[in-house]
Motif scaffolding. Sequence first.
Motif, short mmCIF file in Angstrom:
data_model
loop_
_atom_site.label_atom_id
_atom_site.label_comp_id
_atom_site.label_asym_id
_atom_site.label_seq_id
_atom_site.Cartn_x
_atom_site.Cartn_y
_atom_site.Cartn_z
N UNK A 91 0.84 -1.20 0.00
CA UNK A 91 0.00 0.00 0.00
C UNK A 91 0.88 1.24 0.00
N UNK A 92 0.28 2.36 -0.39
CA UNK A 92 0.96 3.65 -0.24
C UNK A 92 1.05 4.01 1.24
N UNK A 93 -0.02 3.67 1.94
CA UNK A 93 -0.15 4.09 3.33
C UNK A 93 0.81 3.36 4.25
N UNK A 94 1.45 4.13 5.13
CA UNK A 94 2.25 3.52 6.19
C UNK A 94 1.68 3.96 7.52
N UNK A 95 1.78 3.07 8.48
CA UNK A 95 1.32 3.40 9.82
C UNK A 95 2.50 3.30 10.77
N UNK A 96 2.54 4.21 11.72
CA UNK A 96 3.62 4.20 12.71
C UNK A 96 3.09 3.60 14.01
N UNK A 112 7.56 2.98 11.06
CA UNK A 112 6.56 3.08 10.00
C UNK A 112 6.57 1.79 9.19
N UNK A 113 5.39 1.22 9.00
CA UNK A 113 5.27 0.00 8.17
C UNK A 113 4.11 0.18 7.21
N UNK A 114 4.20 -0.48 6.06
CA UNK A 114 3.08 -0.47 5.14
C UNK A 114 1.88 -1.12 5.80
N UNK A 115 0.71 -0.52 5.56
CA UNK A 115 -0.51 -1.02 6.17
C UNK A 115 -0.95 -2.34 5.55
N UNK A 116 -0.69 -2.46 4.23
CA UNK A 116 -1.07 -3.71 3.55
C UNK A 116 0.04 -4.14 2.60
N UNK A 117 0.32 -5.43 2.60
CA UNK A 117 1.34 -5.97 1.70
C UNK A 117 0.83 -7.25 1.03
N UNK A 118 1.25 -7.43 -0.21
CA UNK A 118 1.04 -8.71 -0.90
C UNK A 118 2.36 -9.44 -0.91
N UNK A 119 2.35 -10.65 -0.40
CA UNK A 119 3.61 -11.36 -0.20
C UNK A 119 3.57 -12.74 -0.86
N UNK A 143 8.62 -6.69 9.93
CA UNK A 143 9.65 -6.71 10.98
C UNK A 143 10.57 -7.93 10.80
N UNK A 144 9.95 -9.10 10.61
CA UNK A 144 10.74 -10.33 10.48
C UNK A 144 11.50 -10.35 9.15
N UNK A 145 10.87 -9.86 8.09
CA UNK A 145 11.52 -9.77 6.78
C UNK A 145 12.77 -8.90 6.88
N UNK A 146 12.70 -7.82 7.64
CA UNK A 146 13.88 -6.97 7.85
C UNK A 146 15.04 -7.77 8.44
N UNK A 147 14.75 -8.68 9.36
CA UNK A 147 15.84 -9.48 9.96
C UNK A 147 16.59 -10.27 8.88
N UNK A 148 15.88 -10.68 7.83
CA UNK A 148 16.53 -11.46 6.77
C UNK A 148 17.42 -10.58 5.89
N UNK A 149 17.19 -9.26 5.98
CA UNK A 149 18.03 -8.29 5.25
C UNK A 149 19.14 -7.75 6.14
N UNK A 150 19.20 -8.21 7.37
CA UNK A 150 20.21 -7.75 8.31
C UNK A 150 19.86 -6.42 8.97
N UNK A 151 18.55 -6.15 9.04
CA UNK A 151 18.08 -4.87 9.59
C UNK A 151 17.24 -5.12 10.85
#
Length: 167
Positions: A91-96, A112-119, A143-151
Amino acid sequence: MKTEILEIAQVGETVLTQKAKLVTEFNSELLKLSEQMMVTMVAAEGLGIAAPQVHQSISMFIMASRPTLRYPNAPTMEPTVVINPTILTHSETMLVDEEGCLSVANKRLPIARYDEINVQYQDLQGRVIKQTLTGFPARVFQHEHDHLLGITVLERSQMPEQNFIEQ
Ligand SMILES: [Zn+2]
Protein backbone atom coordinates in the motif's frame (compact mmCIF):
# COMPACT_ATOMS: atom_id res chain seq x y z
CA MET A 1 12.31 -35.79 22.73
CA LYS A 2 11.70 -32.27 23.94
CA THR A 3 12.45 -29.56 21.39
CA GLU A 4 15.44 -27.46 22.37
CA ILE A 5 15.05 -23.74 23.13
CA LEU A 6 17.71 -21.79 21.27
CA GLU A 7 19.74 -18.81 22.39
CA ILE A 8 18.52 -15.52 20.94
CA ALA A 9 21.14 -13.27 19.31
CA GLN A 10 21.34 -9.73 20.66
CA VAL A 11 22.23 -6.53 18.80
CA GLY A 12 25.96 -6.28 18.30
CA GLU A 13 26.16 -9.86 17.03
CA THR A 14 27.21 -10.11 13.37
CA VAL A 15 24.49 -12.61 12.44
CA LEU A 16 21.87 -9.87 12.88
CA THR A 17 23.56 -7.68 10.25
CA GLN A 18 23.98 -10.32 7.54
CA LYS A 19 21.72 -10.91 4.56
CA ALA A 20 20.19 -14.35 5.02
CA LYS A 21 20.76 -17.06 2.40
CA LEU A 22 17.85 -18.49 0.44
CA VAL A 23 16.62 -21.90 1.57
CA THR A 24 17.11 -24.53 -1.15
CA GLU A 25 16.61 -27.80 0.77
CA PHE A 26 13.22 -28.41 2.32
CA ASN A 27 14.38 -31.26 4.53
CA SER A 28 14.09 -32.58 8.09
CA GLU A 29 16.88 -30.24 9.27
CA LEU A 30 14.75 -27.30 8.23
CA LEU A 31 11.70 -28.75 9.95
CA LYS A 32 13.70 -29.26 13.14
CA LEU A 33 15.00 -25.68 13.08
CA SER A 34 11.46 -24.35 12.56
CA GLU A 35 10.28 -26.36 15.59
CA GLN A 36 13.15 -25.01 17.70
CA MET A 37 12.35 -21.48 16.56
CA MET A 38 8.70 -22.03 17.48
CA VAL A 39 9.43 -23.11 21.07
CA THR A 40 12.04 -20.35 21.42
CA MET A 41 9.51 -17.75 20.28
CA VAL A 42 6.81 -19.04 22.62
CA ALA A 43 9.21 -19.21 25.60
CA ALA A 44 10.26 -15.60 24.96
CA GLU A 45 6.60 -14.53 24.46
CA GLY A 46 7.39 -13.18 21.01
CA LEU A 47 4.98 -12.73 18.11
CA GLY A 48 7.61 -13.56 15.55
CA ILE A 49 11.16 -14.81 15.26
CA ALA A 50 13.60 -14.95 12.35
CA ALA A 51 16.28 -17.58 11.79
CA PRO A 52 19.16 -15.06 12.11
CA GLN A 53 17.89 -14.37 15.64
CA VAL A 54 18.81 -17.95 16.53
CA HIS A 55 22.18 -17.67 14.77
CA GLN A 56 21.08 -19.28 11.48
CA SER A 57 21.53 -16.90 8.56
CA ILE A 58 18.87 -18.43 6.33
CA SER A 59 15.71 -16.98 4.84
CA MET A 60 13.08 -18.26 7.26
CA PHE A 61 10.92 -16.75 9.97
CA ILE A 62 7.82 -17.45 12.00
CA MET A 63 5.03 -14.91 12.19
CA ALA A 64 2.31 -15.02 14.79
CA SER A 65 -0.34 -12.64 16.02
CA ARG A 66 -2.56 -12.50 19.07
CA PRO A 67 -4.10 -9.69 21.10
CA THR A 68 -1.65 -8.28 23.65
CA LEU A 69 -1.75 -5.38 26.09
CA ARG A 70 0.05 -3.21 23.55
CA TYR A 71 -1.83 -4.46 20.50
CA PRO A 72 -5.31 -5.28 21.85
CA ASN A 73 -6.81 -5.37 18.34
CA ALA A 74 -4.30 -7.80 16.88
CA PRO A 75 -6.05 -10.82 15.35
CA THR A 76 -5.32 -14.31 16.61
CA MET A 77 -3.39 -16.19 13.99
CA GLU A 78 -1.79 -19.65 13.98
CA PRO A 79 2.00 -19.23 13.96
CA THR A 80 3.11 -19.55 10.33
CA VAL A 81 6.50 -20.66 9.03
CA VAL A 82 7.62 -18.34 6.21
CA ILE A 83 10.50 -19.33 3.93
CA ASN A 84 12.18 -17.27 1.18
CA PRO A 85 9.69 -14.41 1.48
CA THR A 86 9.23 -11.57 -0.99
CA ILE A 87 7.05 -8.49 -0.62
CA LEU A 88 5.47 -8.23 -4.08
CA THR A 89 3.48 -5.01 -3.69
CA HIS A 90 2.47 -2.74 -0.86
CA SER A 91 0.00 0.00 0.00
CA GLU A 92 0.96 3.65 -0.24
CA THR A 93 -0.15 4.09 3.33
CA MET A 94 2.25 3.52 6.19
CA LEU A 95 1.32 3.40 9.82
CA VAL A 96 3.62 4.20 12.71
CA ASP A 97 3.49 2.09 15.84
CA GLU A 98 5.92 0.98 18.50
CA GLU A 99 7.79 -2.26 18.01
CA GLY A 100 9.93 -4.33 20.29
CA CYS A 101 12.29 -7.12 19.30
CA LEU A 102 13.58 -10.22 21.07
CA SER A 103 17.08 -9.18 19.95
CA VAL A 104 16.81 -5.61 21.23
CA ALA A 105 16.28 -5.84 24.97
CA ASN A 106 14.12 -3.31 26.81
CA LYS A 107 13.50 -1.03 23.85
CA ARG A 108 10.40 -0.06 21.93
CA LEU A 109 10.72 2.19 18.90
CA PRO A 110 8.17 3.88 16.64
CA ILE A 111 8.44 2.26 13.20
CA ALA A 112 6.56 3.08 10.00
CA ARG A 113 5.27 0.00 8.17
CA TYR A 114 3.08 -0.47 5.14
CA ASP A 115 -0.51 -1.02 6.17
CA GLU A 116 -1.07 -3.71 3.55
CA ILE A 117 1.34 -5.97 1.70
CA ASN A 118 1.04 -8.71 -0.90
CA VAL A 119 3.61 -11.36 -0.20
CA GLN A 120 4.90 -14.61 -1.57
CA TYR A 121 6.81 -17.24 0.34
CA GLN A 122 7.33 -20.97 0.61
CA ASP A 123 6.15 -23.35 3.30
CA LEU A 124 8.14 -26.21 4.87
CA GLN A 125 7.29 -28.44 1.90
CA GLY A 126 8.53 -25.82 -0.56
CA ARG A 127 5.05 -24.96 -1.81
CA VAL A 128 4.64 -21.37 -2.99
CA ILE A 129 2.06 -19.36 -1.06
CA LYS A 130 0.67 -15.94 -1.92
CA GLN A 131 -1.08 -13.90 0.71
CA THR A 132 -2.38 -10.42 1.48
CA LEU A 133 -1.62 -9.17 4.99
CA THR A 134 -3.11 -6.10 6.63
CA GLY A 135 -2.47 -4.24 9.86
CA PHE A 136 -0.68 -6.05 12.66
CA PRO A 137 0.19 -9.26 10.77
CA ALA A 138 1.60 -7.06 7.96
CA ARG A 139 3.72 -5.27 10.57
CA VAL A 140 5.04 -8.55 11.98
CA PHE A 141 5.86 -9.80 8.47
CA GLN A 142 7.80 -6.61 7.64
CA HIS A 143 9.65 -6.71 10.98
CA GLU A 144 10.74 -10.33 10.48
CA HIS A 145 11.52 -9.77 6.78
CA ASP A 146 13.88 -6.97 7.85
CA HIS A 147 15.84 -9.48 9.96
CA LEU A 148 16.53 -11.46 6.77
CA LEU A 149 18.03 -8.29 5.25
CA GLY A 150 20.21 -7.75 8.31
CA ILE A 151 18.08 -4.87 9.59
CA THR A 152 16.74 -4.49 13.13
CA VAL A 153 14.35 -1.88 14.51
CA LEU A 154 17.40 0.18 15.52
CA GLU A 155 18.37 0.75 11.87
CA ARG A 156 14.80 0.83 10.57
CA SER A 157 13.81 3.62 12.96
CA GLN A 158 16.56 5.76 11.40
CA MET A 159 15.51 5.19 7.79
CA PRO A 160 13.47 7.58 5.65
CA GLU A 161 9.98 6.14 5.40
CA GLN A 162 9.84 5.55 1.68
CA ASN A 163 13.29 4.07 1.39
CA PHE A 164 12.01 0.63 2.22
CA ILE A 165 12.20 -3.02 1.40
CA GLU A 166 15.01 -3.51 -1.04
CA GLN A 167 15.28 -7.16 -1.96
ZN1 LIG B 1 12.96 -8.61 15.78
